[in-house]
Design a protein around this motif. Structure first.
Motif, short mmCIF file in Angstrom:
data_model
loop_
_atom_site.label_atom_id
_atom_site.label_comp_id
_atom_site.label_asym_id
_atom_site.label_seq_id
_atom_site.Cartn_x
_atom_site.Cartn_y
_atom_site.Cartn_z
N VAL A 237 -6.15 -4.08 1.03
CA VAL A 237 -4.93 -3.89 1.35
C VAL A 237 -4.96 -3.44 2.89
CG1 VAL A 237 -2.60 -3.32 1.03
CG2 VAL A 237 -4.00 -3.87 -0.97
N LEU B 19 -0.07 -3.25 4.88
CA LEU B 19 1.09 -3.93 3.97
C LEU B 19 2.32 -3.15 4.04
CD1 LEU B 19 1.57 -6.07 1.91
CD2 LEU B 19 1.36 -4.18 0.13
N THR C 218 6.25 -4.09 2.69
CA THR C 218 6.91 -4.71 1.80
C THR C 218 8.45 -4.24 1.79
OG1 THR C 218 5.32 -5.34 0.33
CG2 THR C 218 7.50 -5.72 -0.45
N VAL D 105 7.50 -0.13 0.81
CA VAL D 105 6.15 -0.06 0.91
C VAL D 105 6.07 -0.04 2.88
CG1 VAL D 105 4.02 -0.95 1.13
CG2 VAL D 105 5.26 -0.81 -0.92
N ILE E 29 0.58 0.38 4.38
CA ILE E 29 -0.44 1.05 3.68
C ILE E 29 -1.68 0.07 3.75
CG2 ILE E 29 1.27 2.08 2.42
CD1 ILE E 29 0.25 0.19 -0.03
N GLY F 183 6.90 3.85 -3.87
CA GLY F 183 6.43 2.41 -3.48
C GLY F 183 5.06 2.07 -4.37
N LYS F 184 4.76 2.91 -5.39
CA LYS F 184 3.57 2.45 -6.11
C LYS F 184 3.89 1.21 -6.80
CE LYS F 184 4.49 6.12 -8.68
NZ LYS F 184 4.86 6.97 -9.63
N THR G 35 4.16 -1.74 -4.43
CA THR G 35 2.57 -2.13 -3.98
C THR G 35 1.92 -3.13 -5.01
OG1 THR G 35 2.31 -0.02 -2.90
CG2 THR G 35 0.36 -1.14 -3.11
N SER G 36 2.06 -2.71 -6.40
CA SER G 36 1.54 -3.55 -7.14
C SER G 36 2.15 -4.83 -7.44
CB SER G 36 1.28 -2.74 -8.60
OG SER G 36 2.74 -2.57 -9.14
N SER H 148 3.46 -6.34 -4.80
CA SER H 148 3.16 -7.12 -3.59
C SER H 148 1.65 -7.87 -4.11
CB SER H 148 2.92 -6.15 -2.48
OG SER H 148 4.27 -5.53 -2.35
N MET I 3 0.64 8.64 -2.36
CA MET I 3 1.61 7.95 -1.80
C MET I 3 2.87 8.63 -1.67
SD MET I 3 1.74 4.07 -2.61
CE MET I 3 2.95 3.29 -1.24
#
Lengths: 306, 340
Positions: free
Chosen positions: B15, B18, B20, B32, B35, B54-55, B58-59, B61, B239
């Motif tokens: 990644v 990134l 988002t 996000v 990162i 943002g965990k 992130t997933s 995304s 994060m």
């Protein structure tokens, strides 16, 4: 599952008995039958004789017991107006009413099951907007007015469809649309909101994460969960479609049970009113029982409940 | 475990930068915000942070399921097994999603569809991801086999049962079965143990470790539970407010966390044997992602904050040669002492 069926059936029987009592009393409160049977100049003893002949001089609860005792054998008495068994009078007109209600319910169901999920899947899309306009129109226009407008446009101006009577499919189109529109509107809106809720849930998210195509996400994972509240509404509406058909049957001169019952009330034709309401309550209760049992089929949690 | 990263040349997932963002009525939420990290094959990486850092975004995304149309990947790239995922069409993405990358959700009580049998729901992973040249076996056999792999004792009985008939722990095993069924290369587990009780958690951790060693599966484990990370992961990514503030091997970070936020996190974990003072707490609240302060996102809560922290976003810099990195102008070098 058998327990469920048994319990629900018992409850349904209670409901039918309740309806029969109310109908029995109400129709007697609406006026005396003998006034229609006798000439205006009949004397008091003529009245007494007729009342005795029809058992109307007995106490109300005895009259009811006699009625029930005969009714369970399928004998609802004789219509004084048609000179036929009351049950036959009603049964003869049943197919017409059922056909109309079923056609209306089918229209509503088909619209709800296509437009509802699609508008929920894409809120704000063109199909969602069209669905909303359609629903607002359906819910704000009374069925009789829709019927009159349809007659005006398609029978009088365009001359595409016949405006009255029962015959082939072309006779059915307009009554079914005027009767079904309201039901379709309500079902579509409910289907949309139920589906919106369901689509927001974790198992829908997981289905998408699994790589399930969107069509299956909506029509497999979504629909079966969203269907429960809509199913309840459909059960209630089936009742409304049958009773609402009284108005539509009158407008389109549709030879159904609703019109017959209304005429029988005006004529104080007790036997026909009683047979008719009994028949209607049987259909209502049957519809609700079907809905209850369908719950069990659709949702295993209900199926396995005590 | 530590040198796993250096042994393998090409990471499974890369990644890079990134971003988002989500548009809301009140402005853009930078869920996000730039990162970069990578995950190697067979590695279990912990993604740690508070709620809303943002965990999960992130997933999503990585899975290509950012909630449209409000959410969007505005910049950066996600390379999976050499293939760029950002900008991939829905059809291609669906071939990867749930097959090469799978995901487990937080709550097993709500993530299984209540109206379909477990067999049906596990089978979907096979039905929609049939691999070419696979030995033709009946779907049911495969489902039973995968249920066995997650240590479900009587898979035949499970097959035709419904989710509501089982406990949370069993249901989470079913979720794991769904996730590993298509033999993915990467599994993202989004706080899969929140809803489980402690003994069930221990069993579940054991299961994840076994699955990894059996299949060389990579796992991104999202959590705010530092204890679980220590027991399960080889590497950890911390994060904060849409940024990565620190990353590195679990041992290094737990021993001497460099970022004040990470130090705060570590200090707020209750320890056995430590004196019973008041538990450490990071003062203030995480910033609202809509109006992020300029500079380091953590500076309003940071005791060490200087002028530069309020003005410039600190870049990720190497803390040690072993891959320990942190985004802080004044990284701490001293080992962490248990609070006394």
């Amino acid at each position: 599952m058998y327990q469920l069926i048994l319990r629900r059936t018992g409850r349904s029987l209670l409901a039918i008995i309740g309806v029969s009592i109310v109908a029995f009393i109400a129709v007697r409160m609406s006026g005396d039958m003998e006034r229609f049977l006798l000439p205006p100049d009949a004397g008091a003893e003529d009245f007494a004789r007729v009342r005795h002949e029809y058992g109307l001089d007995q106490p109300l609860y005895l009259q009811y017991l006699f009625f029930i005792a005969k009714a369970v054998t399928g004998d609802f008495g004789t219509s004084w107006r048609w000179h036929d068994p009351a049950w036959t009078v009603v049964v003869d007109r049943l197919p017409a009413t059922l056909q109309l209600a079923a056609a209306a319910a089918l229209i509503a169901f088909l619209i709800a099951i296509t437009v509802g999920p699609l508008s929920a899947a894409r809120p704000g899309s063109w199909i969602d907007r069209i669905g909303r306009v359609f629903a607002i129109l359906g819910q704000s226009m009374p069925a009789f007015w829709v019927g009159l407008m349809l007659i005006r446009i398609f029978a009088v101006d365009l001359r595409w469809l016949p405006s009255y009577g029962r015959g082939d499919l072309s006779n059915l189109v307009m009554p079914a649309i005027s009767l079904g529109w309201y039901a379709a509107a309500a079902q579509t809106r409910l289907m949309r909101s139920a589906m919106l809720n369901v689509l927001d849930s974790e198992y829908i998210k997981l289905a998408r994460l699994k790589g399930v195509p969107e069509f299956y996400v909506i029509y497999k994972h979504g629909l079966r969960n969203a269907a429960l509240p809509v199913l309840t509404l459909m059960g209630v509406q089936w009742a409304a479609l049958l009773s609402g058909s009284v108005v539509i049957e009158t407008i389109f001169a549709w030879p159904g049970v609703g019109r017959t019952i209304v005429e029988a009330i005006f004529n104080r034709d007790y036997a026909v009113v009683q047979a008719g309401t009994f028949m209607m309550s049987l259909i209502f209760v049957g519809a609700n029982l079907t809905v209850d049992l369908l719950y069990g089929v659709l949702d295993p949690r209900i199926r396995n409940a005590r | 475990m530590q040198d796993q990263a250096t042994r393998r040349p090409e990471p499974l997932l890369v990644v890079d930068g990134l971003k988002t963002h989500i548009e809301t009525r009140n402005g853009v939420v930078k869920a996000v915000d730039g990162i970069s990290f990578s995950v190697h094959q067979g590695e279990i990486v912990g993604l740690v942070g508070e709620s809303g850092c943002g965990k999960t975004m992130t997933s999503l995304s990585i899975m290509g399921l950012v909630p449209a149309p409000s959410g969007r990947i505005v910049a950066g790239s996600i390379r999976f097994a050499g293939k760029e995922l950002v900008g991939l069409g829905e059809r291609e993405m669906r071939a990867i999603r749930g097959r090469d990358i799978s995901m487990m959700l937080q709550d097993p009580l709500t993530s299984l569809n209540p109206v379909f049998t477990i067999g049906n729901q596990v089978a979907e992973s096979f039905i929609f991801h049939r691999r070419k040249g696979e030995a033709p076996r009946s779907i049911k056999d495969k489902v039973v086999e995968v249920l066995q792999r997650v240590r479900i004792a009587s898979p035949e009985r499970f097959f035709s049962s419904y989710p509501h008939q089982f406990s949370g722990g069993m249901r989470q095993r079913v979720s794991a079965a769904i996730a590993i069924a298509p033999q993915p290369k990467l599994m993202i587990a989004d706080e899969p143990m929140t809803a489980l009780d402690v003994t069930t958690q221990a069993q579940f951790l054991q299961l994840l470790r076994q699955l990894r060693s059996e299949t060389d599966l990579s796992i991104i484990y999202i959590t705010h539970d530092l204890g679980v990370v220590a027991r399960l992961c080889s590497r950890v990514i911390v994060m904060y407010a849409g940024h990565i503030v620190e990353s590195g091997a679990v041992g290094a970070i737990y021993k001497s966390p460099a970022h004040p936020y990470t130090r705060g996190l570590m200090n707020s974990v209750p320890r056995l044997g430590a004196s019973r003072g008041r538990l450490f707490q990071i003062e203030g609240q995480a910033p609202h992602l809509q109006n992020m302060p300029p500079g380091c996102p953590f500076h309003p809560r940071c005791r060490e904050a200087q002028d530069i922290c309020r003005q410039e976003l600190p870049p990720m810099t190497d803390i040690a040669a072993d891959g320990h990195r942190a985004a802080c102008w004044f990284p701490q070098k001293t080992p962490l002492n248990p609070v006394s």
